[in-house]
Write a protein that holds these residues in place. Structure first.
Motif, PDB file in Angstrom:
ATOM      1  N   ARG A  49      11.639  13.982 -10.221  1.00  0.00           N
ATOM      2  CA  ARG A  49      12.312  13.665 -11.453  1.00  0.00           C
ATOM      3  C   ARG A  49      13.313  11.626 -11.027  1.00  0.00           C
ATOM      4  N   LEU A  50      12.543  11.683 -10.100  1.00  0.00           N
ATOM      5  CA  LEU A  50      12.537   9.624  -9.411  1.00  0.00           C
ATOM      6  C   LEU A  50      11.695   9.056 -10.211  1.00  0.00           C
ATOM      7  N   PHE A  51      10.227   9.964  -9.850  1.00  0.00           N
ATOM      8  CA  PHE A  51       9.154   9.286 -10.503  1.00  0.00           C
ATOM      9  C   PHE A  51       9.176   9.378 -12.192  1.00  0.00           C
TER      10      PHE A  51
ATOM     11  N   TYR B  82      -4.009   2.377  -2.801  1.00  0.00           N
ATOM     12  CA  TYR B  82      -3.204   1.589  -3.763  1.00  0.00           C
ATOM     13  C   TYR B  82      -2.816   0.318  -3.997  1.00  0.00           C
ATOM     14  N   LEU B  83      -3.522  -0.572  -3.281  1.00  0.00           N
ATOM     15  CA  LEU B  83      -2.865  -1.766  -2.544  1.00  0.00           C
ATOM     16  C   LEU B  83      -3.714  -2.058  -2.831  1.00  0.00           C
ATOM     17  N   GLU B  84      -3.971  -3.450  -3.674  1.00  0.00           N
ATOM     18  CA  GLU B  84      -5.709  -4.505  -3.655  1.00  0.00           C
ATOM     19  C   GLU B  84      -4.842  -4.999  -2.037  1.00  0.00           C
ATOM     20  N   TYR B  85      -6.165  -5.309  -1.753  1.00  0.00           N
ATOM     21  CA  TYR B  85      -5.988  -5.505   0.189  1.00  0.00           C
ATOM     22  C   TYR B  85      -5.316  -7.216   0.278  1.00  0.00           C
ATOM     23  N   VAL B  86      -5.415  -8.470  -0.440  1.00  0.00           N
ATOM     24  CA  VAL B  86      -5.091  -9.464  -0.887  1.00  0.00           C
ATOM     25  C   VAL B  86      -3.774  -9.019  -1.056  1.00  0.00           C
ATOM     26  N   GLY B  87      -3.038  -8.706  -2.218  1.00  0.00           N
ATOM     27  CA  GLY B  87      -1.602  -8.413  -2.928  1.00  0.00           C
ATOM     28  C   GLY B  87      -0.701  -8.228  -1.613  1.00  0.00           C
ATOM     29  N   ALA B  88      -1.599  -6.722  -0.261  1.00  0.00           N
ATOM     30  CA  ALA B  88      -0.850  -5.844   0.314  1.00  0.00           C
ATOM     31  C   ALA B  88      -0.487  -7.355   1.476  1.00  0.00           C
ATOM     32  N   ARG B  89      -1.130  -7.873   1.697  1.00  0.00           N
ATOM     33  CA  ARG B  89      -1.089  -9.202   2.744  1.00  0.00           C
ATOM     34  C   ARG B  89       0.143  -9.829   2.305  1.00  0.00           C
TER      35      ARG B  89
ATOM     36  N   ILE C 123      11.419  -1.560  -6.234  1.00  0.00           N
ATOM     37  CA  ILE C 123      10.944  -1.801  -7.772  1.00  0.00           C
ATOM     38  C   ILE C 123      11.376  -3.699  -7.633  1.00  0.00           C
ATOM     39  N   GLY C 124      12.668  -3.991  -6.906  1.00  0.00           N
ATOM     40  CA  GLY C 124      12.303  -5.955  -7.339  1.00  0.00           C
ATOM     41  C   GLY C 124      11.496  -6.163  -7.074  1.00  0.00           C
ATOM     42  N   TYR C 125      10.565  -6.008  -5.881  1.00  0.00           N
ATOM     43  CA  TYR C 125       9.528  -6.390  -5.728  1.00  0.00           C
ATOM     44  C   TYR C 125       8.048  -6.154  -7.035  1.00  0.00           C
TER      45      TYR C 125
ATOM     46  N   VAL D  90       1.981   3.651 -15.169  1.00  0.00           N
ATOM     47  CA  VAL D  90       1.312   5.054 -14.272  1.00  0.00           C
ATOM     48  C   VAL D  90       1.312   4.144 -12.606  1.00  0.00           C
ATOM     49  N   ILE D  91       0.624   2.306 -13.210  1.00  0.00           N
ATOM     50  CA  ILE D  91       0.304   1.722 -12.092  1.00  0.00           C
ATOM     51  C   ILE D  91       2.133   1.886 -11.446  1.00  0.00           C
ATOM     52  N   TYR D  92       2.403   1.363 -12.553  1.00  0.00           N
ATOM     53  CA  TYR D  92       4.044   0.943 -12.505  1.00  0.00           C
ATOM     54  C   TYR D  92       4.717   1.758 -10.197  1.00  0.00           C
ATOM     55  N   VAL D  93       4.303   3.140 -11.424  1.00  0.00           N
ATOM     56  CA  VAL D  93       5.035   3.952 -10.233  1.00  0.00           C
ATOM     57  C   VAL D  93       4.062   3.688  -9.257  1.00  0.00           C
ATOM     58  N   ARG D  94       2.542   4.371  -8.982  1.00  0.00           N
ATOM     59  CA  ARG D  94       1.830   4.270  -8.097  1.00  0.00           C
ATOM     60  C   ARG D  94       2.386   3.425  -7.367  1.00  0.00           C
ATOM     61  N   ASN D  95       2.573   1.859  -7.877  1.00  0.00           N
ATOM     62  CA  ASN D  95       2.802   1.229  -7.126  1.00  0.00           C
ATOM     63  C   ASN D  95       4.330   0.796  -5.929  1.00  0.00           C
ATOM     64  N   ILE D  96       5.141   1.195  -6.556  1.00  0.00           N
ATOM     65  CA  ILE D  96       6.752   1.269  -6.357  1.00  0.00           C
ATOM     66  C   ILE D  96       6.835   2.051  -5.183  1.00  0.00           C
ATOM     67  N   ARG D  97       5.784   3.474  -5.118  1.00  0.00           N
ATOM     68  CA  ARG D  97       5.621   4.303  -4.900  1.00  0.00           C
ATOM     69  C   ARG D  97       5.055   3.784  -2.913  1.00  0.00           C
ATOM     70  N   ARG D  98       3.478   3.008  -3.397  1.00  0.00           N
ATOM     71  CA  ARG D  98       3.092   2.165  -2.174  1.00  0.00           C
ATOM     72  C   ARG D  98       3.725   1.648  -1.460  1.00  0.00           C
ATOM     73  N   TYR D  99       4.562   0.444  -1.979  1.00  0.00           N
ATOM     74  CA  TYR D  99       5.347  -0.385  -1.828  1.00  0.00           C
ATOM     75  C   TYR D  99       6.728   0.371  -0.479  1.00  0.00           C
ATOM     76  N   LEU D 100       7.210   1.428  -1.210  1.00  0.00           N
ATOM     77  CA  LEU D 100       8.072   2.445  -0.342  1.00  0.00           C
ATOM     78  C   LEU D 100       7.442   2.836   0.760  1.00  0.00           C
ATOM     79  N   GLU D 101       6.205   2.741   0.485  1.00  0.00           N
ATOM     80  CA  GLU D 101       5.395   3.524   1.506  1.00  0.00           C
ATOM     81  C   GLU D 101       5.779   2.250   3.169  1.00  0.00           C
ATOM     82  N   VAL D 102       5.328   1.093   2.416  1.00  0.00           N
ATOM     83  CA  VAL D 102       5.356  -0.050   2.730  1.00  0.00           C
ATOM     84  C   VAL D 102       5.784  -0.465   3.629  1.00  0.00           C
ATOM     85  N   LEU D 103       7.349  -0.361   3.060  1.00  0.00           N
ATOM     86  CA  LEU D 103       8.892  -0.351   3.920  1.00  0.00           C
ATOM     87  C   LEU D 103       9.504   0.463   4.351  1.00  0.00           C
TER      88      LEU D 103
END
Length: 485
Positions: A377-379, A270-277, A311-313, A439-452
């Motif tokens: 609803r959130l997504f 979901y997140l490219e590894y370098v971007g995740a770092r 979202i801010g990130y 689609v990518i936007y929501v996917r990334n926010i979901r993943r960032y939220l999981e990480v946080l």
């Protein structure tokens, strides 16, 4: 009933432990211990399962208890028609001790172990492949010979100790440290902090944790995959283990087991590894400057503050002066029109931008049809924050025309990219949109939220673990297994 010979009984025990396939051949123990067998579970109307507080097994998520094995536990309790009683105050060795002494089940990413006479195991749930992980600053190990002389940590009770002893037969110079009271994340933290050079953990554990330890890299697979299974006391009769095996058979046949495995372990990309770092670095370096602002805006608009931070990130990488070529600016990347709509005078002021972004997201969410509920609803609100509410409505219309459910994010997500195709957008009210982006936007926010969420939860767990280990010197946490002379 004819009593089987000791040899046949021994063979049946081996077949049960290794595969679970022989369970149908065994009669249920007519005199199970009180409260231990299936009848006892049903009579008291709850089942006790001993587990661990880890991302793989069980933890408290944003919406309540979750985790791969928790999903199995909850479904199994429903399958039996009883309540679920969880005891998660365990590491692997104490899970097994509790099952031996108390019952009913141990479910904690346990390896199927045929050598323990006091325990029986269900059939395999999923494979667990041991791998070497190491600190990125070291030369990459590619063979067991490369591990000689390194400070290596493993977790006792996971089955990896047996793998390491087998490797030591091939390479006598191999040594390591075993810990009973740590988890995989703690080993990875020690690698990143320089206390260990490497560890041997399971591949799925690394995939779940790798985003949070960017200085740890995977090396190579060691040994054959082990089998994850549930543990049962061997003296409680066979009713409960038979029920568990029938339950797993049903999950496998229906495809639900594979879906759960994919849900928890199939999205490492979901997140490219370098971007995740980079994201993790920013969590530690940038987010502390603004988390109070996210918390205050979230309190006002009744959101999870980590959602607003995600979202801010996604919008600006938490850069309050960010500006796009199209003129959107600030932490939450607001247009002039949106800023005016939500009362933001200075888009480059982080407090105003975050507050305005929260108000804008809430206003979008409130304008969605009432039939859209829950996470759907959130997504959809997040997608509209990115692409606009009009284009989201167009995607819902396309979803309906294609026979999908316009109130489900999964169906609308599939329709959004069609806004880029003239065959579809020519028939919509608002026309063309770069529909793949939300689609990518929501996917990334979901993943960032999981990480946080994970970082927040891990900090709490590390504090708890440190409190539990406050009086444990290092040599008590690890038991050293030296190289062979």
């Amino acid at each position: 009933m004819t009593t089987a010979s000791p040899l046949i009984q021994r063979w049946r025990r081996i077949a049960l432990t290794l595969t679970g396939m022989a369970l149908a051949l065994w009669p249920i123990d007519p005199t199970p211990l009180p409260g231990k067998a299936l009848e006892g579970v049903k009579s008291r109307d709850f089942i006790t399962i001993h587990t661990r507080n880890t991302p793989l097994t069980y933890y408290e998520g944003r919406h309540g208890p979750t985790g791969f094995e928790y999903q199995l536990m909850r479904r199994f309790a429903d399958y039996l028609g009883v309540s679920l009683d969880l005891n998660d105050d365990h590491f692997v060795p104490s899970v097994l001790d509790a099952v031996r002494q108390e019952g009913d089940i141990g479910a904690a990413a346990l390896p199927l172990d045929p050598d323990d006479p006091e325990l029986m195991y269900s059939r395999a749930i999923m494979p667990m492949q041991p791998i070497v992980v190491y600190r990125r600053s070291l030369p990459p190990p590619r063979h067991i010979d490369d591990l000689v002389g390194l400070q290596i940590g493993i977790l006792r009770g996971t089955g990896i100790s047996r793998v390491m002893h087998e490797l030591q037969q091939q390479q006598p110079g191999l040594g390591w440290k075993e810990a009973s009271d740590l988890e995989a994340a703690a080993l990875l933290r020690r690698i990143e902090d320089g206390e260990l050079d490497a560890a041997v953990i399971f591949e799925h554990q690394f995939r779940l944790n790798r985003l949070f330890f960017p200085e740890v890299e995977d090396g190579f697979k060691v040994g054959d995959p082990l089998s994850m299974a549930w543990a049962f006391p061997s003296n409680q009769g066979l009713g409960l283990i038979r029920a568990a095996n029938a339950f797993f058979d049903d999950l496998k046949t229906s495809g639900e087991l594979d879906q759960l495995i994919d849900r928890y372990f199939g999205h490492d990309d979901y997140l490219e590894y370098v971007g995740a770092r980079v994201f993790i670095q920013h969590v530690h370096q940038r987010l502390p400057r603004y988390d109070a602002l996210f918390r205050e805006a979230a309190r006002r608009e009744h959101f999870d503050w980590k959602l607003l931070a995600a979202i801010g990130y996604q919008e600006s990488h938490w850069n309050p002066t960010a500006t796009s070529p199209t003129g959107v600016r600030g932490m939450m990347m607001l247009t002039n029109a949106t800023a005016d709509e939500v009362g933001v005078a200075d888009r480059l002021d982080p407090a105003e931008s975050i507050e305005g972004g929260a108000r804008y997201l809430r206003s979008i969410e409130q304008r969605l049809p009432e039939d859209i509920t829950g996470e759907d609803r959130l997504f959809m609100a997040l997608a509209a924050y990115n692409v606009g509410l009009g284009h989201l409505y167009d995607a819902r219309d396309i979803t309906r025309k294609r026979g999908g459910n316009p109130n489900l994010w999964d169906d609308v997500r599939d329709a959004l990219p069609l806004l880029q195709e003239s065959e579809w957008h020519s028939r919509t009210r608002h026309g063309y949109a770069r529909g793949g982006e939300p689609v990518i936007y929501v996917r990334n926010i979901r993943r960032y939220l999981e990480v946080l969420d994970y970082v927040d939860r891990s900090q709490q767990q590390f504090h708890q673990l440190n409190a539990r280990l406050a009086n444990h010197p290092e040599n008590e946490t690890f038991e050293v297994v030296p190289p062979k002379p």
